[in-house]
Scaffold this motif. Sequence first.
Motif, PDB file in Angstrom:
ATOM      1  N   SER A  31      -9.937 -14.301   3.107  1.00  0.00           N
ATOM      2  CA  SER A  31     -10.155 -13.134   2.250  1.00  0.00           C
ATOM      3  C   SER A  31     -11.302 -13.435   1.292  1.00  0.00           C
TER       4      SER A  31
ATOM      5  N   SER B 259     -12.458 -12.449  -2.567  1.00  0.00           N
ATOM      6  CA  SER B 259     -11.967 -11.827  -3.789  1.00  0.00           C
ATOM      7  C   SER B 259     -13.080 -11.182  -4.605  1.00  0.00           C
TER       8      SER B 259
ATOM      9  N   THR C 251     -15.392  -6.819  -7.383  1.00  0.00           N
ATOM     10  CA  THR C 251     -14.178  -7.518  -6.997  1.00  0.00           C
ATOM     11  C   THR C 251     -13.453  -6.754  -5.890  1.00  0.00           C
ATOM     12  N   ASN C 252     -12.421  -7.393  -5.350  1.00  0.00           N
ATOM     13  CA  ASN C 252     -11.584  -6.750  -4.336  1.00  0.00           C
ATOM     14  C   ASN C 252     -10.957  -5.470  -4.845  1.00  0.00           C
ATOM     15  N   GLU C 253     -10.641  -5.446  -6.127  1.00  0.00           N
ATOM     16  CA  GLU C 253      -9.993  -4.285  -6.718  1.00  0.00           C
ATOM     17  C   GLU C 253     -10.977  -3.167  -7.026  1.00  0.00           C
TER      18      GLU C 253
ATOM     19  N   ARG D 269     -19.961  -2.426  -1.032  1.00  0.00           N
ATOM     20  CA  ARG D 269     -19.389  -3.457  -0.179  1.00  0.00           C
ATOM     21  C   ARG D 269     -18.777  -2.812   1.056  1.00  0.00           C
TER      22      ARG D 269
ATOM     23  N   ASP E  67     -16.134  -3.769   3.613  1.00  0.00           N
ATOM     24  CA  ASP E  67     -15.108  -4.778   3.861  1.00  0.00           C
ATOM     25  C   ASP E  67     -14.958  -5.105   5.344  1.00  0.00           C
TER      26      ASP E  67
ATOM     27  N   ASN F  15     -17.625  -7.619   5.923  1.00  0.00           N
ATOM     28  CA  ASN F  15     -17.845  -8.606   4.847  1.00  0.00           C
ATOM     29  C   ASN F  15     -19.295  -8.571   4.354  1.00  0.00           C
TER      30      ASN F  15
END
Length: 123
Positions: free
Chosen positions: A29, A31, A51-53, A70, A72, A75
């Motif tokens: 993952s 972060s 960030t991931n959030e 981003r 996901d 990546n």
Amino acid sequence: VQLQASGGGLMSAGGSLRLSCTASGNIVSISAMRWYRQGPGKERELVAGMTNEGTITYADSVKGRFTISREDATNTLNLQMTSLHPEDTAVYYCNARIDTYLSGTFYRGEDHWGQGTQVTVSS
């Protein structure tokens, strides 16, 4: 883990460039992903991060001109740069905080860096 950055180049002031950075390897993952830059004779500074959030941070000098995004699924971290200034001239580096699993060992939250891509803005 590898971070491959692309998209730098030479642009006139007021122009736009888009940088991309793709992380690959034994990734569990990610972060956070960030763009840093280091101008001639200057220290490396944070340009933008996500960030991931979904928390996004920009340096004051690029707010309103740069947009970080981003993807996901791949990546990939992007940096859309508009209204470029000569002061934006720098080597841009992508950074990612990554959890990896390799040969039976879990590595949590290690920082990885791309190779840097040159952005030159002429006046």
